[in-house]
Design an enzyme around this catalytic site. Structure first.
Site, PDB file in Angstrom:
ATOM      1  CB  SER A 245      -0.917   0.158   1.334  1.00 43.87           C
ATOM      2  OG  SER A 245       0.012  -0.464   2.424  1.00 43.87           O
ATOM      3  CE  LYS A 246       2.702   2.616   5.367  1.00 45.94           C
ATOM      4  NZ  LYS A 246       3.077   1.522   6.709  1.00 45.94           N
ATOM      5  CB  SER A 247       5.271   0.019  -2.555  1.00 47.72           C
ATOM      6  OG  SER A 247       4.914   0.005  -4.116  1.00 47.72           O
TER       7      SER A 247
END
Ligand code: GLU
Length: 317
Positions: A245-247
């Site tokens: 989700s952070k990429s």
């Protein structure tokens, strides 16, 4: 007083096993478009089902309206179709199946496995957020309902990819919610009821759900339902081990351009890329993938390198 209606059987006719005794499924929540992580679960579960000569179903898990994105489930289904991932039965939606969850909760209550609970999150802070006994002093007009988890030691299962998984549900999770105080069914109850009602023999999904599985096994035991086989695919992490989700790999997959995403998923599943090179349509690619899929190459863990989004190459570890 009247006699209670006989319980609806949770094991319906769709439970009948197919000739090969394998029925898998993909069960997205409509919280947004499919991304690489969800496509990985879709393709992995499809390949394992098809290779076993089994069936593959799709279930939309739309029981949490506050987290839903309007139109997301239709887009997810259209994306699966564009990728050639066609289920063997029309997709079902959990929002059409409340009666099944109600029946399961009633059975758990009648057997003393479930109880109403008025505890709030802040009530439980003194117990580390874990429910072991009710501490609320004021009953709520609409309580939650929880499964009573006895101190029975470790719940374990053999995961098809991650090996033996064990959890002490009583001490690590506690009595868990089946029906939320806001009136929504909890994922744990609905998934167990539906996997049984749909006759799912093999659950293939992302490893983010690994630690939900012992809870689901306890529920299956309490409801006297069979436990399917489980295989948890690795989470797609970026090179630094951060969650997807952070990429940039969290970007939606493009239904208008399925081949690059399918090839990338195939590589993330640890498979040999050479046989797929000539495939120029999703159907041709999937046919070729099925002929060459080798389950023993599935990686238990993997890291997704940012460069892979542009070059189409990956470096699973
Ligand atoms: N609906 C869940 C999700 O999208 C998956 C449930 C499951 O595969 O058991 O994360």
């Amino acid at each position: 007083m009247h006699d209670p209606a006989p319980p609806t059987p949770l094991l319906s006719s769709t439970r009948l096993p197919n000739a090969h005794g394998y029925r898998g499924r993909f069960a997205p929540s409509p919280t947004g478009p499919l991304h690489m992580g969800s496509l990985l679960a879709a393709l992995g579960s499809w390949l394992l089902a098809r290779q076993a000569g089994g069936e593959w179903l799709v279930r939309i898990e739309d029981l949490d309206p506050p987290r839903e994105v309007p139109g997301a489930s239709d887009l997810q289904l259209a994306t699966l179709a564009a990728f050639g991932l066609e289920p063997d039965q029309p997709p079902v939606r959990q929002s059409d199946r409340h009666a099944l969850y109600r029946d399961a909760l009633d059975r758990l209550l009648a057997a003393g496995h479930a109880f109403p609970c008025s505890c709030t999150r802040s009530d439980l802070t003194t117990q580390g957020g874990i429910h072991r006994q009710c501490v609320a002093t004021v009953p709520r007009p609409h309580p939650a309902f929880r499964l009573r988890v006895h101190d029975a030691g470790l719940t374990s299962f053999e995961d098809g990819l991650q090996g033996e998984v064990r959890q002490d549900v009583a001490s690590e999770v506690g009595d868990f919610v089946l029906l939320r105080a806001d009136g929504y069914w909890a994922y744990q109850l609905a998934v167990v009821v539906d996997d049984a009602a749909q006759g799912i023999t093999d659950v293939v999904r992302g490893a983010d759900l690994l630690d939900s599985t012992p809870r689901q096994i306890l529920l299956q035991r309490a409801l006297d339902l069979p436990t399917p086989r489980y295989l948890h695919l690795p989470l797609v992490l970026d090179a630094d081990g951060r969650k997807l989700s952070k990429s940039s790999a969290a970007l939606p997959v493009d239904p208008a351009d399925p081949l690059p995403a399918l090839r990338l998923c195939w590589a993330l599943l640890g498979q040999d890329q050479a046989p797929l090179r000539g495939a120029n349509s999703p159907d041709a690619l999937l046919r070729c993938a099925l002929a060459h899929f080798d389950g023993s190459r599935l990686p238990a863990r993997l890291h997704f390198h940012e460069a892979a989004t542009t070059t189409g190459s990956t470096d699973p570890e």
